[in-house]
Design an enzyme around this catalytic site. Structure first.
Site, PDB file in Angstrom:
ATOM      1  N   HIS A  18       0.827  -1.207   0.000  1.00  0.00           N
ATOM      2  CA  HIS A  18       0.000   0.000   0.000  1.00  0.00           C
ATOM      3  C   HIS A  18       0.863   1.261   0.000  1.00  0.00           C
ATOM      4  CE1 HIS A  18      -3.965  -1.951   0.695  1.00  0.00           C
ATOM      5  NE2 HIS A  18      -3.171  -2.920   1.122  1.00  0.00           N
ATOM      6  N   ASP A 116      -6.210   5.768   0.714  1.00  0.00           N
ATOM      7  CA  ASP A 116      -6.259   4.347   0.391  1.00  0.00           C
ATOM      8  C   ASP A 116      -7.690   3.819   0.557  1.00  0.00           C
ATOM      9  OD1 ASP A 116      -4.069   1.871   0.339  1.00  0.00           O
ATOM     10  OD2 ASP A 116      -6.005   1.309   1.186  1.00  0.00           O
TER      11      ASP A 116
HETATM   12 BR1  BUP Z   1       9.871  -8.352  -0.674  1.00  0.00          BR
HETATM   13  C1  BUP Z   1      10.373  -6.840  -1.583  1.00  0.00           C
HETATM   14  N1  BUP Z   1      12.053  -5.374  -2.361  1.00  0.00           N
HETATM   15  O1  BUP Z   1      12.651  -7.178  -1.150  1.00  0.00           O
HETATM   16  P1  BUP Z   1       3.429  -6.102  -3.804  1.00  0.00           P
HETATM   17  C2  BUP Z   1       9.421  -6.048  -2.159  1.00  0.00           C
HETATM   18  N2  BUP Z   1       9.790  -4.912  -2.823  1.00  0.00           N
HETATM   19  O2  BUP Z   1      11.495  -3.584  -3.573  1.00  0.00           O
HETATM   20  P2  BUP Z   1       3.131  -7.425  -1.181  1.00  0.00           P
HETATM   21  C3  BUP Z   1      11.124  -4.586  -2.947  1.00  0.00           C
HETATM   22  O3  BUP Z   1       7.670  -3.937  -2.445  1.00  0.00           O
HETATM   23  P3  BUP Z   1       0.382  -6.693  -0.934  1.00  0.00           P
HETATM   24  C4  BUP Z   1      11.752  -6.497  -1.659  1.00  0.00           C
HETATM   25  O4  BUP Z   1       8.905  -4.118  -5.720  1.00  0.00           O
HETATM   26  C5  BUP Z   1       6.756  -3.896  -4.575  1.00  0.00           C
HETATM   27  O5  BUP Z   1       6.820  -2.580  -5.023  1.00  0.00           O
HETATM   28  C6  BUP Z   1       8.145  -4.534  -4.627  1.00  0.00           C
HETATM   29  O6  BUP Z   1       4.291  -4.943  -3.144  1.00  0.00           O
HETATM   30  C7  BUP Z   1       8.749  -4.030  -3.367  1.00  0.00           C
HETATM   31  O7  BUP Z   1       3.337  -7.263  -2.765  1.00  0.00           O
HETATM   32  C8  BUP Z   1       6.426  -3.874  -3.105  1.00  0.00           C
HETATM   33  O8  BUP Z   1       4.135  -6.645  -4.979  1.00  0.00           O
HETATM   34  C9  BUP Z   1       5.593  -5.062  -2.682  1.00  0.00           C
HETATM   35  O9  BUP Z   1       2.086  -5.531  -4.066  1.00  0.00           O
HETATM   36  O10 BUP Z   1       1.970  -6.496  -0.782  1.00  0.00           O
HETATM   37  O11 BUP Z   1       4.333  -6.967  -0.483  1.00  0.00           O
HETATM   38  O12 BUP Z   1       2.742  -8.827  -0.969  1.00  0.00           O
HETATM   39  O13 BUP Z   1       0.030  -7.969  -0.217  1.00  0.00           O
HETATM   40  O14 BUP Z   1      -0.218  -5.494  -0.256  1.00  0.00           O
HETATM   41  O15 BUP Z   1       0.115  -6.733  -2.399  1.00  0.00           O
END
Ligand code: BUP
Length: 459
Positions: A18, A116
């Site tokens: 988020h 949000d």
């Molecule tokens: Br882990 C990780 N580095 O090591 P998502 C994640 N990220 O840059 P999530 C990193 O965090 P939800 C790491 O690039 C993305 O922008 C990644 O969001 C970054 O999944 C963010 O992909 C993670 O939406 O959250 O973390 O499971 O469950 O809310 O979708």
């Protein structure tokens, strides 16, 4: 007098999934000369959130910051869940009314609030009292947004999720296989379910819903929702993605970079399941077997707990030393935070085995990186279907969360080979990348939508 750029206050909710799109949007707004106020809840759930907020503010000194205290929920008062992120959604909703005085005295006066989805219902009255429009930011796919928006209707009919049905029908959009629905939605008393349903009921009061997606990625769903076929009382859905990334944090572990630099183009599979998935140690072992069996090079970011502060296990306790030894030229396993956007931009990356968190999907889309979808919870199965349909990759439905038993190393290895060898699919994924860049470039569809919103908000 000439119009001056708007002042926009942004309120994200808990979790990196988020926070990340909000920081990206804040950076984009700021570079378009808006005055930006970032509001964050304290204490944050994960260490990643607080360190990213601090880093963001140090890189964007012109952004104003309001930090407000939330009183953590009593875990015993919410017997349906112990998920710290869901509990924080609830705690944030309870506290947002406290923001009124500081927002009312903002200078220059606020032009709009961007909040949000998960906190929108509590923030809508604050926006109304301030007399400014409230835009909701959706951090998931348009298709999953439709599920959330329609949830109150589904919950009003006890047979909506009955196990006798194979799919869930929402007007205007293609039916959803029942196993794609997040399990908490089947329990109307679940904290997550009631939060989403309450937020959904507040949607009609918003001025618009800004979405991190783009027209070419979800054309049918966007057309359906914007023509009123899903629900007839929704404000306009405004696709502005994929959101631009900004300079990431540099102090993290980048020891894998020299290795990645020396790998051939598009030869490495990048493996990550996001910031909130804790895979069982037995499944981690099967995954290691699968990666080895595939014969492909890999870069694997390994997490073992839902909240980073609890992640204390060492690599050598999770993986057999012999695996690490045998694969030391073929792959790298990393623990801790990496810069995923840098990795996805790296020419050596040829595939992405991922949980389909929506930010990850949009980051892969921007770069046209082919994905192998392995959803773990929440919106991720719906997202997996969306990306497969858009041509960004493949989704092995048999690996879904309703499955009994582990996904074997053999199955994982085979799928990785199938993914990496499919040149036709690789071409399609590249095309997705071109369309994504077109959408956000000057005169592109997403860029135009954002420009129009900001012009409307000029003072
Ligand atoms: Br882990 C990780 N580095 O090591 P998502 C994640 N990220 O840059 P999530 C990193 O965090 P939800 C790491 O690039 C993305 O922008 C990644 O969001 C970054 O999944 C963010 O992909 C993670 O939406 O959250 O973390 O499971 O469950 O809310 O979708």
């Amino acid at each position: 007098t000439t119009a001056s750029p708007p002042h926009i206050a942004l309120l994200p909710s808990a979790g990196m999934g988020h926070l990340t799109p909000f920081l990206r949007l804040a950076s984009m707004l700021s570079s378009r000369s808006c005055t930006v106020t970032l509001i964050t809840a304290s204490p944050s759930v994960s260490a990643a959130e607080s360190s990213h907020v601090s880093f963001f503010l140090s890189q964007h000194p012109q952004v104003k910051h309001i930090e407000f205290q939330v009183i953590p929920s009593n875990p015993y008062s919410n017997p349906t869940t112990d998920d710290p992120f869901f509990l924080q959604f609830e705690a944030t909703n309870r506290a947002v009314h406290l923001l009124y005085p500081s927002l009312a005295s903002a200078s220059p006066p606020l032009s709009a609030i961007f909040s949000d989805f998960a906190v929108a219902s509590s923030f809508a009255p604050v926006a109304a009292d301030l007399g400014v429009p409230n835009y909701i930011i959706s951090t998931t796919s348009c298709k999953f947004f439709c599920v959330m928006a329609y949830l109150p209707v589904l919950l009003s009919d006890p047979s909506s999720f009955s196990s006798g049905l194979s799919e869930v029908n929402i007007p205007g959009i293609t039916p959803l296989p029942l196993p794609s629905i997040p399990p908490p939605f089947k329990n109307p008393n679940h904290l997550f379910t009631s939060l989403i349903a309450t937020s959904a009921q507040a949607l009609s009061k918003a001025k618009g819903i800004l979405m991190n997606t783009f027209d070419d990625f979800e054309p049918e769903t966007l057309a359906a929702i914007n023509s009123g076929r899903v629900l007839d009382n929704l404000p306009p859905i405004l696709p502005i993605g994929p959101l631009e990334t900004f300079e990431p944090k540099k102090e993290q572990d980048q020891s894998y970079l020299p290795w990645l630099d020396s790998q051939p183009a598009e030869s490495v599979v990048y493996v990550s399941f996001g910031s909130r998935t804790a895979m069982s140690s037995a499944q981690i072992r099967e995954l290691s077997k699968g990666l080895e069996r595939s014969g492909y090079r890999f870069l694997w970011v390994l997490k073992t707990s839902k909240v980073d502060k609890d992640d204390k296990e060492e690599l050598k306790d999770l993986l057999e030393e012999s695996f690490l030894d045998r694969t030391k030229n073929k792959g790298r396993v990393v623990k801790g935070w990496v810069s995923q956007q840098d990795i996805l931009e790296h020419p050596a990356i040829g595939g992405f085995l991922n949980h389909c968190g929506w930010n990850s999907v949009m980051e892969a889309a921007r770069k046209g990186v082919l994905m192998l979808a392995w959803p773990q919870h929440g919106d991720q199965s719906v997202n997996a279907e969306v990306l497969e349909k858009a041509g960004l990759g493949i989704w092995e439905r048999k690996w879904g969360w309703g499955r009994e038993g582990l996904v074997s190393g053999e199955e994982i290895g085979k799928k990785i080979v199938e993914l990496m060898e499919d040149e036709k699919l690789r071409g399609l994924a590249r095309k997705v990348g071109e369309n994504a860049r077109k959408a956000t470039g000057i005169g592109g569809k997403s860029e135009k939508v954002l420009t129009e919103v900001l012009e409307y908000l000029e003072q």
